[in-house]
Design an enzyme around this catalytic site. Structure first.
Site, PDB file in Angstrom:
ATOM      1  N   GLU A 157       0.816  -1.216   0.000  1.00  0.00           N
ATOM      2  CA  GLU A 157       0.000   0.000   0.000  1.00  0.00           C
ATOM      3  C   GLU A 157       0.847   1.262   0.000  1.00  0.00           C
ATOM      4  O   GLU A 157       0.454   2.265  -0.560  1.00  0.00           O
ATOM      5  CB  GLU A 157      -0.940   0.026   1.220  1.00  0.00           C
TER       6      GLU A 157
ATOM      7  N   ASP B 232      -6.579   8.372  -4.589  1.00  0.00           N
ATOM      8  CA  ASP B 232      -6.019   7.130  -5.124  1.00  0.00           C
ATOM      9  C   ASP B 232      -6.322   6.996  -6.621  1.00  0.00           C
ATOM     10  O   ASP B 232      -7.014   7.852  -7.194  1.00  0.00           O
ATOM     11  CB  ASP B 232      -6.501   5.928  -4.302  1.00  0.00           C
TER      12      ASP B 232
END
Length: 152
Positions: free
Chosen positions: A23, A32
Site C-alpha cells: 500500500e 487514489d
C-alpha cells in the site's frame, strides 16, 4: 500469552506487513488511482483531502483494518484455513473490500475446498478504474505465492 493468541498475533503481524509493503504510506490524504481520498496505508473510510495522520495513527488504522479483513476471511468459510492463505486473503480483502471478495469466484473455489484454485484467482484482480495496474499485478502475484505456500 497462549499458543493460539501467539499464532493469531503472528498472522495479523504478517498480514499488516504484507499490506504495508504494497500500500505504501502517506501521512497526508491523497486521491487514489480510482479517485477515492486515501491516507496511511490505503485507508479510505471518511477520509477527506487535507486530512493528516501521525505514524502511530496509521499503524493503528492499518492493524484495525487488517483485523477486520482477516475476520471477513475467517467468517467466509467453515473450515480453518492455513495461515498463508489467511495472510494473503486478508491483504486481498483489505485492498478490494469485503463486497468484491464476497461475490468472487475466488471465494466460491475456497468454499468448495479448492484452495489452490482460489489462490490462483488472485492474479485476475489487477484492475482499478478499468485500468490494469502494474503495482496490482505485482501485489497479486506476491499474495498468490504466499497463498500457495502452505499448500506445497
Amino acid at each position: 500469552m497462549d499458543l493460539k493468541t501467539k499464532v493469531g498475533a503472528g498472522v495479523i503481524a504478517a498480514a499488516v506487513g504484507l499490506v504495508a509493503a504494497w500500500e505504501g504510506r502517506s501521512l497526508v490524504a491523497y486521491v487514489d488511482p480510482v479517485g477515492i481520498p486515501t491516507i496511511c496505508e490505503g485507508y479510505t473510510h471518511g477520509v477527506r483531502l487535507g486530512d493528516v495522520a501521525t505514524p502511530a495513527q496509521c499503524d493503528a488504522l492499518t492493524k484495525q483494518e487488517v483485523v477486520k479483513a482477516l475476520a471477513v476471511v475467517d467468517r467466509s468459510v467453515s473450515q480453518t484455513l492455513p495461515d498463508g492463505i489467511r495472510v494473503a486473503l486478508a491483504s486481498f480483502v483489505y485492498n478490494v473490500g469485503p463486497g468484491a471478495y464476497g461475490g468472487s469466484t475466488l471465494l466460491r473455489k475456497l468454499r468448495a475446498g479448492d484452495m489452490a484454485g482460489a489462490c490462483n484467482q488472485l492474479p485476475r484482480w489487477v484492475y482499478a478504474g478499468g485500468k490494469k495496474l502494474r503495482g496490482l499485478e505485482r501485489r497479486r502475484e506476491a499474495e498468490r505465492q504466499i497463498c500457495l505456500s502452505d499448500l506445497q
